[in-house]
Design an enzyme around this catalytic site. Structure first.
Site, mmCIF file in Angstrom:
data_model
loop_
_atom_site.group_PDB
_atom_site.id
_atom_site.type_symbol
_atom_site.label_atom_id
_atom_site.label_comp_id
_atom_site.label_asym_id
_atom_site.label_seq_id
_atom_site.Cartn_x
_atom_site.Cartn_y
_atom_site.Cartn_z
ATOM 1 N N HIS A 204 0.825 -1.206 0.000
ATOM 2 C CA HIS A 204 0.000 0.000 0.000
ATOM 3 C C HIS A 204 0.862 1.261 0.000
ATOM 4 O O HIS A 204 0.542 2.239 -0.686
ATOM 5 C CB HIS A 204 -0.928 -0.005 1.216
ATOM 6 C CG HIS A 204 -2.025 -1.018 1.128
ATOM 7 N ND1 HIS A 204 -1.800 -2.371 1.157
ATOM 8 C CD2 HIS A 204 -3.374 -0.869 1.014
ATOM 9 C CE1 HIS A 204 -2.946 -3.023 1.072
ATOM 10 N NE2 HIS A 204 -3.917 -2.138 0.974
ATOM 11 N N HIS A 246 2.162 -4.285 8.832
ATOM 12 C CA HIS A 246 3.523 -4.020 8.384
ATOM 13 C C HIS A 246 4.341 -3.388 9.498
ATOM 14 O O HIS A 246 3.792 -2.782 10.437
ATOM 15 C CB HIS A 246 3.534 -3.080 7.169
ATOM 16 C CG HIS A 246 2.851 -3.637 5.969
ATOM 17 N ND1 HIS A 246 3.418 -4.611 5.173
ATOM 18 C CD2 HIS A 246 1.641 -3.350 5.412
ATOM 19 C CE1 HIS A 246 2.600 -4.906 4.189
ATOM 20 N NE2 HIS A 246 1.503 -4.168 4.312
#
Length: 290
Positions: A204, A246
């Protein structure tokens, strides 16, 4: 009478002495007949020696196996071995990784509904969805079908190719590195569709950086919109860290990878005629004779 009693007592004592284990060989009479010569004595003398040698070999084999087992058990895995003289680079890298993992776990405040900011999880997930690869690819295709200008189609075709390049590159790097996120989570449906299974690099963040830089370079936008676009890219990257998907280093490397994808697409930019050819091929209206 006393003399006969003494003789009997001495005979009894001699028998008791001869019945002891160390004098048992004296009670056995030597064998008579054929085969009772010196060769048999020598053969019988060799047999105990051979038996003794065999027993010594049998006793040595378990000790050898035991020593091998002890040596194998003493061998520690390489990741468990501590280096006695680690280099400064190794110490710095391990320290940075430890700090990265610790901060990423603390910043995952929306990882679960029971997390400190669990009530905001749906809003953060919606923000992360705006940077998803499938969302941008479908949106670009829809805009491309509605565009009527050659310049607009040229920009959209190159943006679509950049998005496909970003998705494929990030998926390949993630397959090679296979780094897990700070929190153990199963990938969602959209993550599986975009092949976003692992943590490094952040897909992303890479996509948001590439798209924002692309739009800033090829669209004429007002200053507030340009600031909002940069802020959107940063928040998309941070949303994945807040969701526990993440690490911080994954997000930073994702931003760097997105900028690299933008630079690569600027280098291999497709012209308007090439884009029109691709559009014609995709709509099955292309002819090599006209």
């Amino acid at each position: 009478m006393p003399s006969s009693y003494n003789v009997r007592s001495r005979a009894r004592e001699r028998n008791s002495v001869l019945s002891r284990p160390e004098f048992m060989s004296l009670n056995h009479q030597p064998l008579r007949g054929g085969g009772g010569g010196p060769s048999e004595n020598r053969g019988s003398a060799r047999r105990p020696a051979q038996n003794k040698h065999q027993t010594s070999q049998q006793s040595e084999e378990p000790t050898d196996n035991g020593s091998k087992d002890r040596r194998e058990s003493n061998k520690m895995p390489e990741e468990d071995c501590m280096q006695l003289n680690p280099s400064f680079k190794g110490i710095a890298m391990n320290s940075l990784l430890a700090i990265d993992i610790c901060l990423s776990k603390r910043m995952g405040v929306c990882a679960y509904t029971s997390s400190p900011w669990g009530g905001c999880r749906s809003m953060v997930a919606l923000l992360a969805l705006t940077g998803h690869g499938i969302t941008w690819i479908i949106g670009t295709i829809v805009c491309l079908t509605r565009s009527n200008t050659l310049a607009g189609q040229e920009v959209l075709v190159n943006l679509l190719l950049a998005l496909i390049l970003d998705v494929m590159t990030v998926a390949g790097v993630q397959r090679l590195v296979k780094r897990r996120g700070p929190w153990e989570m199963t990938p969602g449906f959209f993550d599986c569709v975009a092949m976003d299974f692992y943590s490094f690099p952040a897909a992303h963040a890479s996509r948001a950086a590439m798209v924002s830089k692309f739009l800033l370079s090829h669209l004429v936008l007002a200053v507030p919109l340009r600031i909002l676009l940069v802020l959107w890219a940063f928040l998309v990257g941070m949303s994945r860290v807040l969701l526990g998907k993440h690490h911080l280093t994954d997000m930073v490397c994702g931003f760097a990878l997105g900028m690299f994808h933008f630079s690569l697409m600027e280098t291999v930019w497709l012209s308007s005629s090439t884009c029109q050819t691709l559009i014609s091929i995709s709509t099955l209206s292309w002819s090599p004779f006209f």
